[in-house]
Scaffold this motif. Sequence first.
Motif, short mmCIF file in Angstrom:
data_model
loop_
_atom_site.label_atom_id
_atom_site.label_comp_id
_atom_site.label_asym_id
_atom_site.label_seq_id
_atom_site.Cartn_x
_atom_site.Cartn_y
_atom_site.Cartn_z
N ILE A 2 17.97 -56.97 12.54
CA ILE A 2 17.46 -56.04 13.56
C ILE A 2 15.94 -56.00 13.51
O ILE A 2 15.29 -55.98 14.56
N GLU A 3 15.38 -56.02 12.31
CA GLU A 3 13.92 -56.00 12.18
C GLU A 3 13.29 -57.23 12.83
O GLU A 3 12.28 -57.12 13.54
N ALA A 4 13.90 -58.39 12.65
CA ALA A 4 13.39 -59.62 13.26
C ALA A 4 13.50 -59.56 14.78
O ALA A 4 12.58 -59.98 15.50
N LEU A 9 10.85 -58.85 20.04
CA LEU A 9 10.72 -58.10 21.30
C LEU A 9 9.32 -57.54 21.45
O LEU A 9 8.75 -57.56 22.56
N GLN A 10 8.73 -57.06 20.37
CA GLN A 10 7.34 -56.56 20.42
C GLN A 10 6.37 -57.69 20.76
O GLN A 10 5.41 -57.48 21.51
#
Length: 76
Positions: A2-4, A9-10
């Motif tokens: 999820i962090e990746a 997305l950022q």
Amino acid sequence: MIEAIEKNLQRGISLLNTISNEQYSDNSVAPYYSSIGCHMRHILNVFSCVLVGVESQSIYLNKRNRNELLELHTQL
């Protein structure tokens, strides 16, 4: 994972905030002739499919919403 996903997305948001609509929709570069916008639309369509599928407990990636306006404009 999820962090990746969030980090990527950022990065996409940062890219959208720094390029013009002309750069975003330019599909003139060989060998694929595919724009950044085309790739971004595809990514967003897959995310949409997954999010809708999670709610219904059935994910069908072939039922993507192919909103072609997403290929042309960095801001909608």
